[in-house]
Design an enzyme around this catalytic site. Sequence first.
Site, PDB file in Angstrom:
ATOM      1  N   ASP A   1      92.574  66.751  15.057  1.00  0.00           N
ATOM      2  CA  ASP A   1      91.812  66.789  16.305  1.00  0.00           C
ATOM      3  C   ASP A   1      91.418  65.361  16.677  1.00  0.00           C
ATOM      4  OD1 ASP A   1      90.003  69.233  17.844  1.00  0.00           O
ATOM      5  OD2 ASP A   1      89.424  67.136  18.183  1.00  0.00           O
ATOM      6  N   ILE A   2      91.523  65.044  17.969  1.00  0.00           N
ATOM      7  CA  ILE A   2      91.246  63.681  18.439  1.00  0.00           C
ATOM      8  C   ILE A   2      89.755  63.352  18.369  1.00  0.00           C
ATOM      9  CG2 ILE A   2      90.840  64.109  20.905  1.00  0.00           C
ATOM     10  CD1 ILE A   2      92.912  61.889  21.478  1.00  0.00           C
TER      11      ILE A   2
ATOM     12  N   GLN B   1      86.230  77.156  25.192  1.00  0.00           N
ATOM     13  CA  GLN B   1      87.661  76.886  25.010  1.00  0.00           C
ATOM     14  C   GLN B   1      88.109  75.956  26.129  1.00  0.00           C
ATOM     15  OE1 GLN B   1      90.284  80.317  24.953  1.00  0.00           O
ATOM     16  NE2 GLN B   1      92.112  79.043  24.682  1.00  0.00           N
ATOM     17  N   SER B   2      88.673  74.821  25.762  1.00  0.00           N
ATOM     18  CA  SER B   2      89.027  73.826  26.772  1.00  0.00           C
ATOM     19  C   SER B   2      90.529  73.701  26.970  1.00  0.00           C
ATOM     20  CB  SER B   2      88.432  72.464  26.410  1.00  0.00           C
ATOM     21  OG  SER B   2      88.952  72.016  25.179  1.00  0.00           O
TER      22      SER B   2
ATOM     23  N   HIS C   1      94.783  78.138  19.655  1.00  0.00           N
ATOM     24  CA  HIS C   1      94.702  77.155  18.568  1.00  0.00           C
ATOM     25  C   HIS C   1      93.572  77.522  17.622  1.00  0.00           C
ATOM     26  CE1 HIS C   1      92.266  75.686  21.966  1.00  0.00           C
ATOM     27  NE2 HIS C   1      91.436  75.172  21.068  1.00  0.00           N
TER      28      HIS C   1
ATOM     29  N   HIS D   1      90.959  75.963  14.904  1.00  0.00           N
ATOM     30  CA  HIS D   1      90.372  74.754  14.322  1.00  0.00           C
ATOM     31  C   HIS D   1      90.181  75.023  12.831  1.00  0.00           C
ATOM     32  CE1 HIS D   1      88.653  72.967  18.182  1.00  0.00           C
ATOM     33  NE2 HIS D   1      88.889  74.210  18.565  1.00  0.00           N
TER      34      HIS D   1
HETATM   35  P1  5GP Z   1      88.825  73.934  22.247  1.00  0.00           P
HETATM   36  O1  5GP Z   1      87.576  73.329  22.798  1.00  0.00           O
HETATM   37  O2  5GP Z   1      89.771  74.360  23.349  1.00  0.00           O
HETATM   38  O3  5GP Z   1      88.602  75.007  21.225  1.00  0.00           O
HETATM   39  O4  5GP Z   1      89.540  72.793  21.404  1.00  0.00           O
HETATM   40  C1  5GP Z   1      90.335  71.821  21.969  1.00  0.00           C
HETATM   41  C2  5GP Z   1      90.340  70.670  20.980  1.00  0.00           C
HETATM   42  O5  5GP Z   1      91.369  69.789  21.349  1.00  0.00           O
HETATM   43  C3  5GP Z   1      89.044  69.856  20.969  1.00  0.00           C
HETATM   44  O6  5GP Z   1      88.449  69.914  19.678  1.00  0.00           O
HETATM   45  C4  5GP Z   1      89.491  68.452  21.356  1.00  0.00           C
HETATM   46  O7  5GP Z   1      88.838  67.437  20.624  1.00  0.00           O
HETATM   47  C5  5GP Z   1      90.983  68.485  21.035  1.00  0.00           C
HETATM   48  N1  5GP Z   1      91.778  67.591  21.865  1.00  0.00           N
HETATM   49  C6  5GP Z   1      91.636  67.384  23.220  1.00  0.00           C
HETATM   50  N2  5GP Z   1      92.568  66.513  23.647  1.00  0.00           N
HETATM   51  C7  5GP Z   1      93.307  66.177  22.558  1.00  0.00           C
HETATM   52  C8  5GP Z   1      94.420  65.309  22.374  1.00  0.00           C
HETATM   53  O8  5GP Z   1      94.947  64.680  23.298  1.00  0.00           O
HETATM   54  N3  5GP Z   1      94.916  65.178  21.106  1.00  0.00           N
HETATM   55  C9  5GP Z   1      94.376  65.867  20.045  1.00  0.00           C
HETATM   56  N4  5GP Z   1      94.928  65.673  18.848  1.00  0.00           N
HETATM   57  N5  5GP Z   1      93.323  66.713  20.190  1.00  0.00           N
HETATM   58  C10 5GP Z   1      92.806  66.858  21.429  1.00  0.00           C
END
Ligand code: 5GP
Length: 115
Positions: free
Chosen positions: A31-32, A95-96, A101, A103
């Site tokens: 994760d970034i 969720q973004s 996915h 984590h």
């Molecule tokens: P969500 O919030 O949808 O559950 O998780 C999305 C995740 O993707 C976040 O934890 C965010 O830090 C990660 N993320 C967003 N952009 C990127 C990227 O360009 N590269 C990587 N490796 N992770 C990303």
Amino acid sequence: MANDTLFDKILRKEIPSEAVYEDEHVYAFADINPQAPVHVLVIPKARNESFADLKDADAAETGRFMQGVSRVAEHLGLEENGYRVVFNTGRDALQSVQYLHAHILGGRKLKWPPG
Ligand code: 5GP
């Protein structure tokens, strides 16, 4: 392409990522914006938008994805001390990225409940 998300592009290697594991069914990458010493995202190669889609998804593919998540955690050396698997699903869970996915979080004692 319809529904072409960041993680579709990462899977196609159009956007770079730090790979930690890959097999026929899953791709795992760092994760970034890590929230723990180990914070890895695992995505299925068979696309779904969110955990909510899994109720209608192919059971064998879903099983292979879940096995992949488990395998990644083992590969990361997290089995002895434990780890957390999170599926942020929908708006309230923040969720973004609309590509299923998991984590995997570990490497420290995690708090409960999460915020
Ligand atoms: P969500 O919030 O949808 O559950 O998780 C999305 C995740 O993707 C976040 O934890 C965010 O830090 C990660 N993320 C967003 N952009 C990127 C990227 O360009 N590269 C990587 N490796 N992770 C990303």
